[in-house]
Design a protein around this motif. Sequence first.
Motif, PDB file in Angstrom:
ATOM      1  N   ASP A 161      46.161  32.524  33.447  1.00  0.00           N
ATOM      2  CA  ASP A 161      45.623  33.858  33.725  1.00  0.00           C
ATOM      3  C   ASP A 161      45.662  34.115  35.218  1.00  0.00           C
ATOM      4  O   ASP A 161      45.117  33.325  36.009  1.00  0.00           O
ATOM      5  N   TRP A 162      46.333  35.195  35.595  1.00  0.00           N
ATOM      6  CA  TRP A 162      46.293  35.677  36.980  1.00  0.00           C
ATOM      7  C   TRP A 162      45.453  36.946  36.989  1.00  0.00           C
ATOM      8  O   TRP A 162      45.588  37.801  36.108  1.00  0.00           O
ATOM      9  N   TYR A 163      44.575  37.057  37.960  1.00  0.00           N
ATOM     10  CA  TYR A 163      43.675  38.206  37.971  1.00  0.00           C
ATOM     11  C   TYR A 163      43.523  38.782  39.381  1.00  0.00           C
ATOM     12  O   TYR A 163      43.708  38.089  40.390  1.00  0.00           O
ATOM     13  N   LYS A 164      43.188  40.040  39.380  1.00  0.00           N
ATOM     14  CA  LYS A 164      42.827  40.733  40.611  1.00  0.00           C
ATOM     15  C   LYS A 164      41.667  41.666  40.277  1.00  0.00           C
ATOM     16  O   LYS A 164      41.829  42.630  39.531  1.00  0.00           O
ATOM     17  N   LYS A 165      40.512  41.340  40.803  1.00  0.00           N
ATOM     18  CA  LYS A 165      39.311  42.112  40.506  1.00  0.00           C
ATOM     19  C   LYS A 165      38.808  42.781  41.774  1.00  0.00           C
ATOM     20  O   LYS A 165      38.584  42.115  42.791  1.00  0.00           O
ATOM     21  N   THR A 166      38.613  44.085  41.709  1.00  0.00           N
ATOM     22  CA  THR A 166      38.105  44.848  42.846  1.00  0.00           C
ATOM     23  C   THR A 166      36.752  45.440  42.481  1.00  0.00           C
ATOM     24  O   THR A 166      36.634  46.184  41.510  1.00  0.00           O
ATOM     25  N   THR A 167      35.734  45.059  43.241  1.00  0.00           N
ATOM     26  CA  THR A 167      34.398  45.633  43.079  1.00  0.00           C
ATOM     27  C   THR A 167      34.239  46.743  44.106  1.00  0.00           C
ATOM     28  O   THR A 167      34.337  46.501  45.312  1.00  0.00           O
ATOM     29  N   LYS A 168      33.985  47.942  43.625  1.00  0.00           N
ATOM     30  CA  LYS A 168      33.886  49.111  44.507  1.00  0.00           C
ATOM     31  C   LYS A 168      32.434  49.567  44.596  1.00  0.00           C
ATOM     32  O   LYS A 168      31.626  49.337  43.714  1.00  0.00           O
ATOM     33  N   ASP A 169      32.153  50.245  45.707  1.00  0.00           N
ATOM     34  CA  ASP A 169      30.817  50.811  45.943  1.00  0.00           C
ATOM     35  C   ASP A 169      29.743  49.732  45.965  1.00  0.00           C
ATOM     36  O   ASP A 169      28.643  49.902  45.415  1.00  0.00           O
ATOM     37  N   ASN A 221      38.643  40.019  44.659  1.00  0.00           N
ATOM     38  CA  ASN A 221      38.825  38.623  44.281  1.00  0.00           C
ATOM     39  C   ASN A 221      40.168  38.477  43.575  1.00  0.00           C
ATOM     40  O   ASN A 221      40.444  39.182  42.596  1.00  0.00           O
ATOM     41  N   THR A 222      40.998  37.579  44.089  1.00  0.00           N
ATOM     42  CA  THR A 222      42.319  37.350  43.522  1.00  0.00           C
ATOM     43  C   THR A 222      42.499  35.858  43.281  1.00  0.00           C
ATOM     44  O   THR A 222      42.135  35.035  44.128  1.00  0.00           O
TER      45      THR A 222
END
Length: 393
Positions: A66-74, A100-101
């Motif tokens: 699993d490759w992931y890219k998670k962006t938490t905004k605000d 987070n990547t």
Amino acid sequence: FSPSAYADYGYKFNSDITQTVAQNNYVTGAYASNAPNPDVKWETSEQLNIGLDARFLDSRLGVNFDWYKKTTKDWLVSAPMNQVLGYESPAMINGGDVENTGMEIALSWNDNIGKDFHYHANVNFATNKNEVTKLATPSGRIGDNVSSALFQNSSYVSLVQKGEPIGFFSGMATEGIWQNQAEIENARNAGKAVLADAVPGDPIWVDYNGDGVIEYDSDRHKIGNPHPDYTLGITLGFDWKGLDFNVTGAGAFGMQVMQYYRTAQLQAWGENYTTDIFDRWHGEGTSNTKPRLVVGGNANQWVSDLYMQDADYFKVQNVTLGYDFNKLIKNSPFGQVRAYVQGQNLFTFTSYTGVDPEVGSNGGNGDGNWVRGIDVGTYPSARTFIVGLSVKF
């Protein structure tokens, strides 16, 4: 505060403005302790995953990727405010984005040897890169007013800044210990930046910005990261004719830890030191890593890499050995009669000199709940031994 002096100065909350408040019987007032923000909203997150889940060789080999890219905004952060406004706490604003990547890989093998022997092995490996991609504060950072101190009256340790991981360590860098006065004078004559009051046994501070002056506020910089670059987990086991064995382990690598209790050696003569005190500088050639023992506000108490260590570790978390006695009992009314012994947290392999490299989030609270990696001497995970009996009907 004298109750008698202020007995007649209570708040009036009814129509009788002539009413006085009897001594020791106050009418409680109220005020806004933090600035309101009607525009604040929930944090949101977006995540992209690319994965593979497959089995090979008659399902004996399992592969998960699993490759992931998670962006938490605000992200909710505290907005600095002028103290003249009278608020105890600043307003919360949606002022940051965090990315987070990474990737996660898991391999598993399950097989039999003959009819009775079954064994399995599982390995998982994960990486993660944490980065603040947006921070809407005037200074472009937060943390220099957050409780993340190493010791009493020390400055901050952890910061949040665009382009860096959350809670990275900020401090001074050193390159050894001054061994004698001649070494100090030779460095000055060669044009090296040296503190005016430097004496043998003091750290050799790095002039990070290259301006020819050692100054705490301008020469401190990123010196470490409390987040691991990658983690590892392993599970091994077998079962054979009622006998079963299983072992699990986990580790984290590529992070640093700040040791709070080492700094106590520089606070007062009456402190209860760790044995690291024996390795301090106490004469030429005695140490090139730990400064002399001093008391007071000396530069030796600056937040620096003197208190930082690599904290890679691998822990043997669980070892279990069991036997199902039901295998020996003919016509047993039970589905299982299993006795087992288990050891938890048996071994930790690490070069970290503290009691436990798995520090977690100790060191921050309140607005600094993102602070991690400061070892405040928290009691370590206990080594536990269990003997048990499991009966199934």
